[in-house]
Design an enzyme around this catalytic site. Structure first.
Site, short mmCIF file in Angstrom:
data_model
loop_
_atom_site.label_atom_id
_atom_site.label_comp_id
_atom_site.label_asym_id
_atom_site.label_seq_id
_atom_site.Cartn_x
_atom_site.Cartn_y
_atom_site.Cartn_z
NE ARG A 339 -2.74 1.00 3.53
CZ ARG A 339 -3.65 1.03 4.52
NH1 ARG A 339 -4.93 1.14 4.23
NH2 ARG A 339 -3.29 0.93 5.78
CD GLU A 431 -8.88 4.81 2.59
OE1 GLU A 431 -8.91 4.17 3.65
OE2 GLU A 431 -7.83 5.10 2.00
CG ASP A 459 -9.09 6.76 6.48
OD1 ASP A 459 -8.89 7.92 6.85
OD2 ASP A 459 -8.18 5.92 6.37
CG ASP A 631 -5.04 2.42 11.05
OD1 ASP A 631 -6.03 3.10 11.39
OD2 ASP A 631 -5.06 1.60 10.11
#
Length: 723
Positions: A339, A431, A459, A631
């Site tokens: 990613r 997202e 998100d 995160d």
């Protein structure tokens, strides 16, 4: 400038230049000067487009802010939708189409199963996740709360036979459910053999039986009369009965079964983004170096466990005998995505010809694909893609134009590095709100290379709050999860993915189970993801992947997808429903304070590790001491939620500061056993972590799309400079 080396028209940090030239390029038949010239060319050509897209984001938000202020307290859904079309937030859909992605590995196209996401900066975690393709069911059940500790079945200390027997029953129940015998139960088997091309099982009664469906047995290892492994297949996934009567567990089992191995994490996303803290060249090289080790197959890590050194490396492929006597070979590791970062951030690792930091997404694309050429060229001792593809997940894109830019970037990378068109495959993370509502047109931009779409509640909620920051007070977080837009969003992602022909060519994914210690509840809840038509879903650990694999035996995802193709799409009007509080004035002072406490504690618990220790993802205890995987996505929603309540007058700066100071003491206590932890309580003027956490909320309204990266990077760089 004296701290940089000149490369083409770029200023490159010496540690990065050395890594590229002495570690990455050897073996790729590419000269250093040519690579740097290619990177400089891509930076020159694409940076203006990238920066304009960021300007477009800000201008779009400014228009939304004006509309939200004008219509606050008098919201009309039809007028809102019309306005979104007028400003280009919503775009008209084009004709129907199906994706045409080619050369996709089976783990993505033809199998359905669990997916891990892991910080590539941590070699041990990266290896553990990659090796989680095959997992011990017995270990996953024994070491978690899947079976209770009642009746003396404690999991701590030496092997507990009472607990072990519960684990064995769990395994036999799984075999009976998905690999039933023609007669009797696997619990009654005293020995397994291979006979007439399938399992022959001897029961306690003296009878011999076989699988109800003989074709479920596809291979074995050892002798036919006394196999040590029996390979089974169901719903495209493999399960292995491991037999060893001399092992501690096998010696207590009437059939000598020592374990049941599950094909578990089919894919793993090696993350350069939300779960890492990479703010400069030193950090980026750490991430890139581990990615290089994964692509060359030689990554290893030595650490201490149980007082002894242990070295971990990448698992080898698995081999079995097929029932016709030929060799069967199975990939021993998860298929790896990486990613990259999104379009927003720049990084001081490289400066352009004007002395400005280059866009980190451009840097990631060029370097991560350059590194992956080792796998493509056969330089790896542990091959990743057998179809000759590089898989990159691209996060945080807002709408079709930004997805089109990612496609343009990947085209240029392929051209500069001498790769065939569409070698690079893309995962589009659904997202951001503008991507959700235009998902079909986003997929259209990458229809020849898309291999993955997914939903990400956290998100997505952070962007939901920021987009409508000025419209009104958002509901408490627990209520937001119950709003109609959430279920519509989850269904819409599957509906559009199937409509665009992703089934059999690309993954349709769902988000993370955030409680790594709550595996019993995960088994209850996460089975809903395959039933929703998702071919993969995120789990927080290798054990989680092994347990989540059982859900893909319970549900044939491809059958579900076939049945869902005929249903009506989810409602775009539901998706556009904004999760405002129905009556914010009715919230009591106690309710508001409890929400602030919960948000502030979570923010502080994550940010203190990010800023002070450079830890981008970790299990952080919440206000009730329940460990949650945190995160930047979780940070985004919590900080935006406080920023919204501050903007709407449900709280004020003084209350927020008091809350943060009080919660800092709570977080300090939760981390008291960490010798490297720096307390925040009483150090509010000097603790950069505390200041960063507080600023994320007090200045949350002004952060681009509510992202936390700019402030986190600023404070982490300040701390590193002080050190």
């Amino acid at each position: 400038m004296s701290n940089y080396d000149d490369r083409a028209n770029l200023k490159v940090s010496p540690i990065l230049a050395d890594f590229i030239e002495n570690d990455v390029l050897p073996g790729l038949k590419l000269e250093a000067a040519d690579f740097w010239a290619s990177l400089a060319s891509v930076v020159d050509d694409l940076t203006p487009i990238n920066k304009q897209l960021l300007v477009d984001r800000d201008e779009m938000q400014a228009k939304l802010d004006v509309w939200n202020l004008t219509n606050k307290g008098n919201f009309d859904a039809d007028a809102y939708k019309k306005f979104l079309y007028e400003i280009g937030y919503l775009v008209e859909e084009g004709d129907d189409f199906e994706v045409t992605t080619q050369n996709v590995d089976d783990e993505i196209a033809r199998q359905a199963g669990a997916q891990l996401v892991v910080p590539t900066s941590n070699a041990r975690f990266a290896l553990n996740a990659t090796n989680a393709r095959w997992g011990s069911l017995y270990d996953a059940v024994y070491g978690t709360d899947v079976v209770s500790e009642e009746d003396g079945a404690h999991k701590s200390g030496p092997y507990n036979k009472v607990r072990g027997d519960k684990v064995i029953r769990f395994g036999r129940d799984l075999l009976d459910k998905h690999f039933p015998l023609a007669r009797g139960s696997h619990a009654d088997v005293v020995s397994y053999q291979i006979d007439t091309k399938t399992i022959a099982a001897s029961l306690e009664s003296g009878e011999r039986t076989s699988l109800l469906d003989a074709h479920q047995c596809v291979g074995y290892y050892g002798d036919e009369s006394a196999p040590t492994s029996i390979l089974l297949r169901h719903n495209g996934l493999h399960v292995v009965i491991e037999i060893d009567a001399t092992s501690p567990v096998g010696s207590t089992d009437k059939a000598g079964v020592a374990d049941i191995t599950m094909e578990a994490a089919l894919t793993t996303i090696q993350d350069f983004e939300d779960s890492v803290a990479a703010v400069d060249a030193e950090d980026k090289v750490g991430v890139y170096r581990n990615w290089l080790g994964l692509m060359k197959g030689d990554l290893s890590e030595t650490f201490e466990k149980g007082g002894k050194p242990l070295t971990r490396a990448l698992a080898a492929d698995r081999t079995y005998k097929s029932l016709d006597g030929s060799e069967l070979r199975f990939h021993g590791r998860s298929l790896l995505f990486c990613r990259n970062v999104g379009h927003l951030m720049s990084n001081p690792a490289i400066l352009d010809k004007n002395g400005d930091e280059i866009q980190e997404g451009i840097m990631d694309a060029m370097i991560s694909v350059l590194i992956a050429k080792h796998d493509l060229n056969g330089n790896s001792i542990r091959r990743n893609s057998r179809k000759g593809s590089v898989y990159i997940v691209k996060p945080k894109m807002h709408g079709p134009k930004e997805v089109a830019f990612a496609n343009t970037l990947f085209n240029r990378v392929e051209d500069e590095l001498g790769l065939e068109r569409h070698t690079i495959k893309i995962g589009v993370m659904d997202e951001e709100r503008r991507t959700t509502v235009n998902l079909k047109e986003c997929i259209r931009q990458v229809k020849d290379r898309v291999v993955f779409i997914n939903t990400g509640f956290l998100d997505r909620t952070g962007d939901e709050i920021h987009t409508s920051m000025l419209l009104g007070a958002m509901a408490p977080k627990a209520e937001i999860k119950k709003q109609p837009w959430i279920s519509a969003y989850e269904d819409w992602n599957v509906d559009i993915g199937l409509e665009c022909g992703l089934s059999g060519k690309a993954q349709i994914g769902k988000g993370m189970w955030a409680m790594p210690d709550e595996m019993a509840e995960m088994l209850v809840q996460k089975g809903g993801h395959p039933k929703s038509g998702a071919s993969t879903a995120w789990v927080p650990s290798p054990n989680g992947a092994t347990l989540h694999a059982t859900h893909y035996h319970e549900t044939d995802v491809f059958q579900v997808q076939a049945s869902l193709k005929s249903r009506a799409r989810a409602s775009i009007d539901d998706i556009l429903t904004i999760p405002l509080s129905s009556n914010p004035s009715a919230m009591s002072a106690e309710q508001i304070q409890a929400e602030l406490d919960n948000n502030a504690q979570g923010i502080l618990g994550y940010v203190v590790r990010w800023v002070d220790q450079g830890v981008g993802c970790s299990k952080v205890p919440d206000i009730n001491n329940v460990g949650l995987m945190e995160d930047r996505a979780t940070l985004r929603i919590s900080s935006q939620h406080i920023a919204n309540w501050l903007e709407q007058g449900l709280t004020n700066e003084a209350q927020i500061k008091e809350t943060f100071q009080r919660m800092a003491a709570v977080v300090d206590q939760q981390n008291a056993s960490d010798p490297s932890y720096k307390p925040m309580a009483g150090c509010f003027e000097t603790s950069l972590a505390y200041q960063a956490a507080l600023e994320l909320c007090l200045k949350g309204k002004d952060q681009p799309n509510g992202y936390t990266e700019p402030l986190l990077h600023q404070y982490r760089l300040k701390l590193k400079a002080q050190s």
